[in-house]
Scaffold this motif. Structure first.
Motif, PDB file in Angstrom:
ATOM      1  N   ALA A 334       0.832  -1.215   0.000  1.00 51.29           N
ATOM      2  CA  ALA A 334       0.000   0.000   0.000  1.00 51.29           C
ATOM      3  C   ALA A 334       0.857   1.253   0.000  1.00 51.29           C
ATOM      4  O   ALA A 334       0.465   2.282   0.543  1.00 51.29           O
ATOM      5  CB  ALA A 334      -0.957   0.026   1.191  1.00 51.29           C
ATOM      6  N   SER A 336       3.247   3.502  -2.745  1.00 54.74           N
ATOM      7  CA  SER A 336       3.939   3.620  -4.033  1.00 54.74           C
ATOM      8  C   SER A 336       5.371   4.090  -3.828  1.00 54.74           C
ATOM      9  O   SER A 336       6.225   3.871  -4.669  1.00 54.74           O
ATOM     10  CB  SER A 336       3.185   4.501  -5.039  1.00 54.74           C
ATOM     11  OG  SER A 336       2.423   5.479  -4.452  1.00 54.74           O
ATOM     12  N   THR A 373      -5.666   7.383  -6.042  1.00 50.63           N
ATOM     13  CA  THR A 373      -5.965   8.169  -4.844  1.00 50.63           C
ATOM     14  C   THR A 373      -6.960   9.287  -5.174  1.00 50.63           C
ATOM     15  O   THR A 373      -7.909   9.531  -4.426  1.00 50.63           O
ATOM     16  CB  THR A 373      -4.661   8.765  -4.272  1.00 50.63           C
ATOM     17  OG1 THR A 373      -3.784   7.683  -3.974  1.00 50.63           O
ATOM     18  CG2 THR A 373      -4.902   9.582  -3.025  1.00 50.63           C
ATOM     19  N   ALA A 417      -2.134   7.656   3.074  1.00 55.63           N
ATOM     20  CA  ALA A 417      -1.888   9.102   2.995  1.00 55.63           C
ATOM     21  C   ALA A 417      -3.090   9.799   2.373  1.00 55.63           C
ATOM     22  O   ALA A 417      -3.405  10.942   2.707  1.00 55.63           O
ATOM     23  CB  ALA A 417      -0.645   9.374   2.160  1.00 55.63           C
ATOM     24  N   GLY A 418      -3.772   9.085   1.482  1.00 59.75           N
ATOM     25  CA  GLY A 418      -4.927   9.664   0.811  1.00 59.75           C
ATOM     26  C   GLY A 418      -6.023  10.026   1.801  1.00 59.75           C
ATOM     27  O   GLY A 418      -6.771  10.988   1.617  1.00 59.75           O
ATOM     28  N   ASP A 447      -6.941   1.133   0.086  1.00 60.70           N
ATOM     29  CA  ASP A 447      -5.613   1.733  -0.085  1.00 60.70           C
ATOM     30  C   ASP A 447      -4.746   0.856  -0.995  1.00 60.70           C
ATOM     31  O   ASP A 447      -4.038   1.335  -1.879  1.00 60.70           O
ATOM     32  CB  ASP A 447      -4.978   1.881   1.300  1.00 60.70           C
ATOM     33  CG  ASP A 447      -3.715   2.715   1.272  1.00 60.70           C
ATOM     34  OD1 ASP A 447      -3.476   3.384   0.244  1.00 60.70           O
ATOM     35  OD2 ASP A 447      -2.976   2.716   2.263  1.00 60.70           O
ATOM     36  N   ARG A 450      -6.015   1.187  -4.621  1.00 60.38           N
ATOM     37  CA  ARG A 450      -5.695   2.454  -5.296  1.00 60.38           C
ATOM     38  C   ARG A 450      -4.187   2.618  -5.502  1.00 60.38           C
ATOM     39  O   ARG A 450      -3.741   3.196  -6.487  1.00 60.38           O
ATOM     40  CB  ARG A 450      -6.308   3.643  -4.562  1.00 60.38           C
ATOM     41  CG  ARG A 450      -5.790   3.897  -3.157  1.00 60.38           C
ATOM     42  CD  ARG A 450      -6.557   5.036  -2.495  1.00 60.38           C
ATOM     43  NE  ARG A 450      -5.962   5.442  -1.251  1.00 60.38           N
ATOM     44  CZ  ARG A 450      -6.478   5.228  -0.043  1.00 60.38           C
ATOM     45  NH1 ARG A 450      -7.611   4.598   0.082  1.00 60.38           N
ATOM     46  NH2 ARG A 450      -5.845   5.647   1.042  1.00 60.38           N
ATOM     47  N   ASN A 454      -2.162   3.600  -8.790  1.00 63.65           N
ATOM     48  CA  ASN A 454      -1.185   4.701  -8.783  1.00 63.65           C
ATOM     49  C   ASN A 454       0.116   4.283  -9.473  1.00 63.65           C
ATOM     50  O   ASN A 454       0.660   4.983 -10.320  1.00 63.65           O
ATOM     51  CB  ASN A 454      -0.844   5.115  -7.342  1.00 63.65           C
ATOM     52  CG  ASN A 454      -1.994   5.834  -6.656  1.00 63.65           C
ATOM     53  OD1 ASN A 454      -2.944   6.248  -7.309  1.00 63.65           O
ATOM     54  ND2 ASN A 454      -1.920   5.975  -5.343  1.00 63.65           N
TER      55      ASN A 454
HETATM   56  N1  ASP Z   1      -1.043   4.567  -0.306  1.00 62.27           N
HETATM   57  C1  ASP Z   1      -1.116   5.378  -1.484  1.00 62.27           C
HETATM   58  C2  ASP Z   1       0.200   5.336  -2.214  1.00 62.27           C
HETATM   59  O1  ASP Z   1       1.228   5.127  -1.619  1.00 62.27           O
HETATM   60  C3  ASP Z   1      -1.495   6.781  -1.188  1.00 62.27           C
HETATM   61  C4  ASP Z   1      -2.911   6.809  -0.663  1.00 62.27           C
HETATM   62  O2  ASP Z   1      -3.109   6.662   0.541  1.00 62.27           O
HETATM   63  O3  ASP Z   1      -3.826   6.904  -1.467  1.00 62.27           O
HETATM   64  O4  ASP Z   1       0.216   5.519  -3.413  1.00 62.27           O
END
Ligand code: ASP
Length: 488
Positions: A334, A336, A373, A417-418, A447, A450, A454
């Motif tokens: 989770a 990136s 996100t 973080a989103g 998470d 997504r 990402n």
């Molecule tokens: N966890 C996602 C990322 O690292 C960020 C988010 O919380 O959407 O891309």
């Protein structure tokens, strides 16, 4: 690494993921206790490589681009591309959530509005009392019981810190201008190594590096190195050598990926209560989760492959295979950011994207480009409004469209973080930030979905910029000279 060995690793990661899901499902909290350390070891090994890799790949990419004008054009093309795909993703989310209306239920079916800090504080106090009681009682099994309770305590403290962040944000201005100010601030940092105080995990406060600011810093530094003559050239060559060595380092770490993925998935699913708890939450928030997942599916399986085939002129199936380890890792971690080494390795070494493009576009994308996100934030905010019976007029939806794109740019490339930058969107349309409480329970799972999109978006971006951005910058574009290097 030879092609067949690589596919063995991909298969290993896939098996690790399935076995981890099974262990977490069946063993619940015990899975976290027994296997969590395997995942943490793998994740920490990856994180160790991220910061040097971002700095080295950006500086060497800028060096390969040659001069500041080319750098400006490539950066411009990259940003324009990322903004466009992010906007498309948000649009898909907004359309779907308005069509499916996952939050519209009768008043009796409404979700509780907030996880108030008062309640969380009470839970923290009661857990602390319980730990003390078990400690005084002692006896067999006490240590394990304390560890379990401490884990739960960590979760509650994390929730509290998320709410505290929400309160802090509350003081900022609302609306579009407020969102812009908050996002702009994320491009600079007072501490290039540690970044701002981060998430509370157990009794530790994690401080993730402030990658967005480090990217800005590295690009400017790389650009300036091209202006200081032979000494600058020398530094760029040294950094290029470092970059190649770090990519080899990534390949070594990859050997433990199957076990790491197993540990990560088992501990996360187990830690959130195992299969039963997951099902319970899925039932409660099912329509919302389905809306997010369908949106991610449309973007990741239709829009991005089309862009890759039409603009990047690459076979999406082959490309997906080349970056499959990165995608599996994104789902397992989770993050990136922690996946960046694998994405870069896959895009540059396996898909054979020219290093000027790969090393520039992928690190920038890992932090700036978050299609998944952005889509999720738009869906979540509109879902929250729907489930509180609040009608959002077209103007408010336009603000959500703009702020969700901005907030995704500002989101750090770390787990959940989103959820934090979503507060920007909630505030922009005057919704209570504490209402994020209602989607917390399922967020860890969404998470992962997504984050995978990402990372896929970053990888696709590298192929498109290789073809168009480099040509626009005055370099031969396309995969031409690189095909021979590619192993897929
Ligand atoms: N966890 C996602 C990322 O690292 C960020 C988010 O919380 O959407 O891309």
């Amino acid at each position: 690494m030879k092609g067949d060995k690589r596919y063995l690793l991909v298969l290993g990661m896939l098996l690790g993921l399935i076995a981890g899901a099974w262990a977490g499902w069946a063993l619940g909290l015990r899975a976290d206790y027994y296997f969590g350390f395997l995942g943490r070891f793998f994740l920490t090994a990856l994180k160790m490589l991220v910061l040097p890799l971002i700095v080295c790949s950006l500086i060497s990419a800028v060096g390969l681009l040659g001069d500041v004008r080319r750098l400006g054009r490539t950066a411009g093309a990259t940003l324009a591309y990322y903004l466009t795909t992010t906007a498309v993703a948000v649009l898909i989310g907004i359309i779907l959530v308005n069509l499916i209306k996952p939050g519209v239920v009768g008043p009796e079916g409404r979700l509780p509005a907030a996880e108030k800090s008062q309640q969380i504080q009470e839970r923290i106090a009661s857990l602390e009392r319980e730990i003390e009681t078990v400690r005084q009682r002692g006896g067999p099994g006490a240590r394990r019981e304390i560890e379990n309770l401490q884990w739960l305590l960590g979760v509650e403290k994390k929730k509290l810190s998320n709410l505290a962040k929400a309160k802090r944000f509350e003081r900022e201005q609302r609306g579009l201008f407020g969102a812009f100010k908050e996002t702009l601030q994320m491009f600079v940092t007072p501490d290039i190594v540690r970044g701002p105080p981060g998430t509370v995990r157990g009794d530790r406060v994690e401080q993730p590096p402030d990658t967005l600011a480090i990217i800005v810093f590295s690009i400017i530094l790389g650009g300036l190195l091209t202006t200081v003559g032979p000494k600058g050239r020398l530094v760029i060559d040294v950094v290029d050598g470092l970059n190649q060595a770090i990519l080899k380092f990534v390949q070594i770490v990859l050997w433990i990926a199957p076990i790491g993925v197993f540990g990560l998935v088992a501990s996360k699913l187990g830690g959130t209560g195992g299969g039963d708890a997951f099902f319970h939450e899925l039932k409660r928030l099912g329509r919302y989760a389905v809306t997010v997942i369908v949106g991610l599916g449309v973007h990741g399986l239709i829009v991005l492959p089309l862009i890759l085939a039409l603009l990047g002129r690459r076979n999406p199936l082959r490309y997906v295979l080349a970056v499959s380890q990165a995608l599996l890792n994104a789902f397992s971690t989770a993050s990136s950011g922690a996946t960046l080494p694998l994405t870069l390795e896959g895009v540059e070494r396996r898909a054979g994207v020219r290093p000027e493009a790969a090393r520039f576009v992928v690190p920038m994308g890992a932090t700036v480009n978050m299609d998944g996100t952005a889509l999720y934030e738009a869906v979540a905010v509109i879902f929250i409004a729907q489930s509180q019976g609040i009608h959002l007029p077209a103007g408010a939806q336009v603000i959500i469209f703009l702020t969700a794109s901005l907030a995704a740019i500002g989101a750090a490339a770390i787990p959940e973080a989103g959820l934090v930058t979503m507060l920007i969107v909630l505030r922009a349309v005057n919704l209570d930030t504490e209402w994020i409480g209602m989607i917390l329970a399922i967020d860890w799972f969404l998470d992962r979905c997504r984050t995978t999109v990402n990372v896929w978006g970053d990888a696709v971006g590298a192929a498109v910029i290789e073809r168009f951005g480099l040509r626009w910058a005055g370099l031969p574009g396309g995969a031409d000279g690189q095909k021979a290097k590619a192993e897929t």
